[in-house]
Design a protein around this motif. Structure first.
Motif, PDB file in Angstrom:
ATOM      1  N   PHE B 167       0.841  -1.197   0.000  1.00  0.00           N
ATOM      2  CA  PHE B 167       0.000   0.000   0.000  1.00  0.00           C
ATOM      3  C   PHE B 167       0.880   1.253   0.000  1.00  0.00           C
ATOM      4  O   PHE B 167       0.670   2.180  -0.794  1.00  0.00           O
ATOM      5  CB  PHE B 167      -0.905  -0.042   1.228  1.00  0.00           C
ATOM      6  CG  PHE B 167      -1.945   1.027   1.265  1.00  0.00           C
ATOM      7  CD1 PHE B 167      -2.459   1.589   0.114  1.00  0.00           C
ATOM      8  CD2 PHE B 167      -2.438   1.474   2.493  1.00  0.00           C
ATOM      9  CE1 PHE B 167      -3.431   2.581   0.171  1.00  0.00           C
ATOM     10  CE2 PHE B 167      -3.411   2.452   2.560  1.00  0.00           C
ATOM     11  CZ  PHE B 167      -3.889   3.015   1.395  1.00  0.00           C
ATOM     12  N   THR B 170       2.538   1.633  -3.291  1.00  0.00           N
ATOM     13  CA  THR B 170       1.579   2.002  -4.328  1.00  0.00           C
ATOM     14  C   THR B 170       1.175   3.464  -4.170  1.00  0.00           C
ATOM     15  O   THR B 170       1.084   4.204  -5.152  1.00  0.00           O
ATOM     16  CB  THR B 170       0.344   1.096  -4.250  1.00  0.00           C
ATOM     17  OG1 THR B 170       0.755  -0.261  -4.243  1.00  0.00           O
ATOM     18  CG2 THR B 170      -0.577   1.328  -5.430  1.00  0.00           C
ATOM     19  N   LEU B 171       0.939   3.875  -2.918  1.00  0.00           N
ATOM     20  CA  LEU B 171       0.559   5.278  -2.682  1.00  0.00           C
ATOM     21  C   LEU B 171       1.608   6.233  -3.247  1.00  0.00           C
ATOM     22  O   LEU B 171       1.279   7.295  -3.748  1.00  0.00           O
ATOM     23  CB  LEU B 171       0.434   5.544  -1.185  1.00  0.00           C
ATOM     24  CG  LEU B 171      -0.923   5.348  -0.538  1.00  0.00           C
ATOM     25  CD1 LEU B 171      -0.831   5.687   0.938  1.00  0.00           C
ATOM     26  CD2 LEU B 171      -2.000   6.209  -1.201  1.00  0.00           C
ATOM     27  N   THR B 232      -0.015   3.925   9.853  1.00  0.00           N
ATOM     28  CA  THR B 232      -1.148   4.626   9.229  1.00  0.00           C
ATOM     29  C   THR B 232      -1.717   3.789   8.086  1.00  0.00           C
ATOM     30  O   THR B 232      -2.932   3.676   7.926  1.00  0.00           O
ATOM     31  CB  THR B 232      -0.693   5.988   8.657  1.00  0.00           C
ATOM     32  OG1 THR B 232       0.090   6.670   9.633  1.00  0.00           O
ATOM     33  CG2 THR B 232      -1.880   6.837   8.250  1.00  0.00           C
ATOM     34  N   TYR B 233      -0.835   3.206   7.291  1.00  0.00           N
ATOM     35  CA  TYR B 233      -1.295   2.388   6.171  1.00  0.00           C
ATOM     36  C   TYR B 233      -2.019   1.148   6.680  1.00  0.00           C
ATOM     37  O   TYR B 233      -3.040   0.736   6.130  1.00  0.00           O
ATOM     38  CB  TYR B 233      -0.113   1.971   5.284  1.00  0.00           C
ATOM     39  CG  TYR B 233       0.673   3.138   4.737  1.00  0.00           C
ATOM     40  CD1 TYR B 233       0.056   4.371   4.512  1.00  0.00           C
ATOM     41  CD2 TYR B 233       2.016   3.024   4.449  1.00  0.00           C
ATOM     42  CE1 TYR B 233       0.774   5.452   4.027  1.00  0.00           C
ATOM     43  CE2 TYR B 233       2.742   4.105   3.956  1.00  0.00           C
ATOM     44  CZ  TYR B 233       2.113   5.313   3.751  1.00  0.00           C
ATOM     45  OH  TYR B 233       2.830   6.374   3.273  1.00  0.00           O
ATOM     46  N   ALA B 236      -5.512   2.163   7.742  1.00  0.00           N
ATOM     47  CA  ALA B 236      -6.389   2.429   6.598  1.00  0.00           C
ATOM     48  C   ALA B 236      -6.838   1.111   5.970  1.00  0.00           C
ATOM     49  O   ALA B 236      -8.019   0.936   5.647  1.00  0.00           O
ATOM     50  CB  ALA B 236      -5.667   3.297   5.575  1.00  0.00           C
ATOM     51  N   LEU B 237      -5.916   0.183   5.832  1.00  0.00           N
ATOM     52  CA  LEU B 237      -6.275  -1.115   5.250  1.00  0.00           C
ATOM     53  C   LEU B 237      -7.201  -1.893   6.174  1.00  0.00           C
ATOM     54  O   LEU B 237      -8.102  -2.604   5.708  1.00  0.00           O
ATOM     55  CB  LEU B 237      -5.019  -1.936   4.960  1.00  0.00           C
ATOM     56  CG  LEU B 237      -4.239  -1.551   3.714  1.00  0.00           C
ATOM     57  CD1 LEU B 237      -2.995  -2.416   3.586  1.00  0.00           C
ATOM     58  CD2 LEU B 237      -5.091  -1.697   2.447  1.00  0.00           C
ATOM     59  N   ASP B 239      -9.495  -0.635   8.059  1.00  0.00           N
ATOM     60  CA  ASP B 239     -10.843  -0.097   7.864  1.00  0.00           C
ATOM     61  C   ASP B 239     -11.476  -0.706   6.617  1.00  0.00           C
ATOM     62  O   ASP B 239     -12.663  -1.023   6.592  1.00  0.00           O
ATOM     63  CB  ASP B 239     -10.791   1.432   7.718  1.00  0.00           C
ATOM     64  CG  ASP B 239     -10.399   2.109   9.032  1.00  0.00           C
ATOM     65  OD1 ASP B 239     -10.501   1.450  10.092  1.00  0.00           O
ATOM     66  OD2 ASP B 239      -9.980   3.281   8.991  1.00  0.00           O
ATOM     67  N   ILE B 240     -10.675  -0.838   5.585  1.00  0.00           N
ATOM     68  CA  ILE B 240     -11.199  -1.382   4.331  1.00  0.00           C
ATOM     69  C   ILE B 240     -11.503  -2.876   4.479  1.00  0.00           C
ATOM     70  O   ILE B 240     -12.541  -3.354   4.025  1.00  0.00           O
ATOM     71  CB  ILE B 240     -10.193  -1.126   3.199  1.00  0.00           C
ATOM     72  CG1 ILE B 240     -10.195   0.374   2.885  1.00  0.00           C
ATOM     73  CG2 ILE B 240     -10.531  -1.931   1.955  1.00  0.00           C
ATOM     74  CD1 ILE B 240      -9.005   0.835   2.100  1.00  0.00           C
ATOM     75  N   ALA B 243     -14.782  -3.404   6.167  1.00  0.00           N
ATOM     76  CA  ALA B 243     -15.926  -3.199   5.278  1.00  0.00           C
ATOM     77  C   ALA B 243     -16.020  -4.305   4.224  1.00  0.00           C
ATOM     78  O   ALA B 243     -17.121  -4.690   3.824  1.00  0.00           O
ATOM     79  CB  ALA B 243     -15.828  -1.830   4.603  1.00  0.00           C
ATOM     80  N   SER B 244     -14.879  -4.809   3.765  1.00  0.00           N
ATOM     81  CA  SER B 244     -14.861  -5.858   2.732  1.00  0.00           C
ATOM     82  C   SER B 244     -13.862  -6.944   3.118  1.00  0.00           C
ATOM     83  O   SER B 244     -12.700  -6.889   2.695  1.00  0.00           O
ATOM     84  CB  SER B 244     -14.433  -5.296   1.375  1.00  0.00           C
ATOM     85  OG  SER B 244     -15.065  -4.096   1.069  1.00  0.00           O
ATOM     86  N   ALA B 247     -10.286  -8.034   1.423  1.00  0.00           N
ATOM     87  CA  ALA B 247      -9.728  -6.949   0.599  1.00  0.00           C
ATOM     88  C   ALA B 247      -8.199  -6.987   0.595  1.00  0.00           C
ATOM     89  O   ALA B 247      -7.570  -6.809  -0.444  1.00  0.00           O
ATOM     90  CB  ALA B 247     -10.224  -5.591   1.097  1.00  0.00           C
ATOM     91  N   PHE B 251      -5.876  -7.583  -2.602  1.00  0.00           N
ATOM     92  CA  PHE B 251      -4.942  -6.501  -2.955  1.00  0.00           C
ATOM     93  C   PHE B 251      -3.549  -7.093  -3.178  1.00  0.00           C
ATOM     94  O   PHE B 251      -2.920  -6.875  -4.219  1.00  0.00           O
ATOM     95  CB  PHE B 251      -4.917  -5.473  -1.826  1.00  0.00           C
ATOM     96  CG  PHE B 251      -3.937  -4.342  -2.002  1.00  0.00           C
ATOM     97  CD1 PHE B 251      -3.861  -3.622  -3.189  1.00  0.00           C
ATOM     98  CD2 PHE B 251      -3.103  -3.967  -0.950  1.00  0.00           C
ATOM     99  CE1 PHE B 251      -2.955  -2.566  -3.334  1.00  0.00           C
ATOM    100  CE2 PHE B 251      -2.205  -2.912  -1.083  1.00  0.00           C
ATOM    101  CZ  PHE B 251      -2.128  -2.216  -2.276  1.00  0.00           C
ATOM    102  N   PHE B 255      -2.043  -8.139  -6.875  1.00  0.00           N
ATOM    103  CA  PHE B 255      -0.794  -7.499  -7.309  1.00  0.00           C
ATOM    104  C   PHE B 255       0.176  -8.530  -7.865  1.00  0.00           C
ATOM    105  O   PHE B 255       0.735  -8.358  -8.953  1.00  0.00           O
ATOM    106  CB  PHE B 255      -0.164  -6.750  -6.129  1.00  0.00           C
ATOM    107  CG  PHE B 255       1.246  -6.295  -6.392  1.00  0.00           C
ATOM    108  CD1 PHE B 255       1.491  -5.190  -7.192  1.00  0.00           C
ATOM    109  CD2 PHE B 255       2.323  -6.977  -5.851  1.00  0.00           C
ATOM    110  CE1 PHE B 255       2.793  -4.772  -7.447  1.00  0.00           C
ATOM    111  CE2 PHE B 255       3.625  -6.568  -6.103  1.00  0.00           C
ATOM    112  CZ  PHE B 255       3.858  -5.460  -6.906  1.00  0.00           C
TER     113      PHE B 255
END
Lengths: 323, 323
Positions: B167, B170-171, B232-233, B236-237, B239-240, B243-244, B247, B251, B255
């Motif tokens: 992540f 990629t960011l 931080t990354y 964020a992941l 949280d995703i 939700a899913s 994920a 990801f 990749f």
């Protein structure tokens, strides 16, 4: 907090630029960013006719306003999506904006013209509402731009939008979409050129722009979009942006500079075998285009290619409906 | 909540697999995922000698335990980083684990051997602590694996780690790193083969694995890492993922399947012109390798290539220090 340009009191801070601006220089900053985007990606040449996809929200009204301010010849196109009161109010904002500035707004009303609205149409076609809506909008914006002879179709996608879509496509490595997530898509195969002049500006900046310019826009998010994945991605990126201002910008522009072309082959392959839809004439790789299939399944009337154009609306006290 | 295998009460739910497991079948599931990763990416062949980079945390102890359980010949290597009490405790966990199982643990103590510890060394060299630490660890793990003749270096990176690093890369579109963010890096140019057998398992699963297996690991995160971007990354992941579910897996594995090779050229270019560091013999593209420069700037003694090997430790009541 002082304006970085004139040292007068600032009204907005932009952390990723590490700069604050007064109202006047904030507008200048927005125009500068749009000019920079248009120049860098060769979006619109002088004298070209632009069609702006207008929803009545901040981004589409701001981009229309900015292009007009910058001297571009830009008309608007509003689609009535039949999403209850949300659509009524958004249409009113679009019409009021155009009327106040003497701008030309075309309109196509989905229920009236194609016999379905997004909520019931999506259900009937067993598609997610955002999917049916996106498909309808893409199709009709493209079709009207081509049929009415515009040089370029403009959308109000801002940096937050593009970063969130890129994030979603990256999370799933949708390589076929990554290759064409660009701020300019060239005209080809029956598609109009499509450009996104707001890619260097954020949602927050566009809201501030509208406030400063006195543009009355529809603040509410679409009620059908609540809880969709796109919003989850936006939130995740917002957390990262908060910790590292500029993260979204470098994510999106770093992609354009160093990664996008690595996925170009697939975007290419995806467009092989395009031909005209026998029903509406739109480019498609399928038997019948996805929009016509949606129209059929959504229970509406079949679109008649001979009349499938938007009708310019004489703006005034009474609105002539699209027919 | 019942075990998907035996219908007995489950102790853990794994949402991305939509499955619950009892203790016994959870261990089986972990072993199965490690076998799958090793097979899919051809990480370790039967009979090869593996060196496990051991920190005393859950992941490194779990991977060492899993490899041993699966019949692999695996020794451990612990680096004393001199991060105060954190290092004292982590070393104790590593030694206790090895001693209880009669496994061989090599040790290299950074302050003792190279005259610096991470906190003061990073300051002296004007590097972020995590950067100085990562550099030191990579260099020493590689060097010891090569010098001691191991076939493969194993690290405990799990799915959360790999997804978060991916992540971050990629960011920022760090294209030079994207091409080599693989679960296996082949041996070449003086680098040992490096493998990550836990890429199909998460942090939470590794913590549960240690609890079920009675492995006493160091729970605390490194005090120097608090607030770094990597965390931080991860958030964020998370949280995703919430939700899913799944994920992160899609990801990372998406990749590997569809994007990694598009960045391979740059990883290649990056390794052109590698030669042996005149001071320590490690492969480098610079005049002197980054580790030797760190050692010099961090104020320690220059490493002497003739003695730059780890010393196996006879595990017992008194620990023979690395010399």
């Amino acid at each position: 907090m002082k304006c970085v340009t004139c040292r007068e009191p600032a009204i907005i801070d932009i952390r990723r630029h590490n700069a604050n601006f007064c109202a006047e220089h904030f507008l200048e900053q927005c125009r500068r960013q749009v000019v920079k985007a248009i120049d860098e990606f060769e979006m619109i040449a002088p004298g070209e006719r632009a069609l702006v996809a207008v929803s009545g929200g901040k981004d589409s009204l701001a981009v229309w306003d900015l292009l007009t301010e910058l001297g571009y010849d830009a008309d608007g196109l509003y689609l009535g999506l039949g999403i209850g009161e949300y659509s009524d109010v958004s249409g009113r904002h679009a019409r009021d904006f155009a009327a106040a500035r003497g701008l030309k707004l075309l309109e196509v009303d989905l229920p009236e013209r194609f016999g379905y609205d997004i909520p019931t149409g999506a259900r009937a076609a067993r598609r997610a509402p955002c999917s049916a809506c996106g498909l309808s909008k893409r199709h009709l914006f493209d079709a009207v731009a081509v049929e009415e002879g515009y040089d370029v179709l403009v959308t109000g996608h801002n940096l937050d939008d593009e970063a969130a879509v890129l994030f979603g496509n990256t999370l799933h490595w949708h390589t076929e979409y990554l290759g064409r997530q660009l701020p300019v898509l060239a005209e080809r195969d029956g598609f109009p050129r499509k450009v996104k002049p707001l890619v260097r500006l954020t949602e927050r900046e566009m809201a501030a722009y509208c406030v400063v310019r006195g543009i009355d826009y529809l603040v509410d998010e679409c009620p059908m979009a609540a809880g969709n994945r796109h919003l989850t991605y936006k939130e995740a990126l917002n957390d990262i942006e908060k910790a590292s201002p500029g993260a979204k910008h470098s994510f999106y522009f770093g992609f354009l500079a160093r990664a996008a072309e690595r996925f170009a082959d697939e975007a290419e392959t995806d467009r092989e075998g395009l031909r005209a839809c026998p029903t509406c004439g739109a480019p498609t790789t399928a038997e019948t285009c996805a929009f016509c299939r949606l129209v059929e399944r959504a229970g509406g009337a079949r679109p008649d290619p001979s009349t499938a154009t938007a009708v310019p609306v004489e703006l005034g006290p009474t609105r002539a409906g699209a027919r």
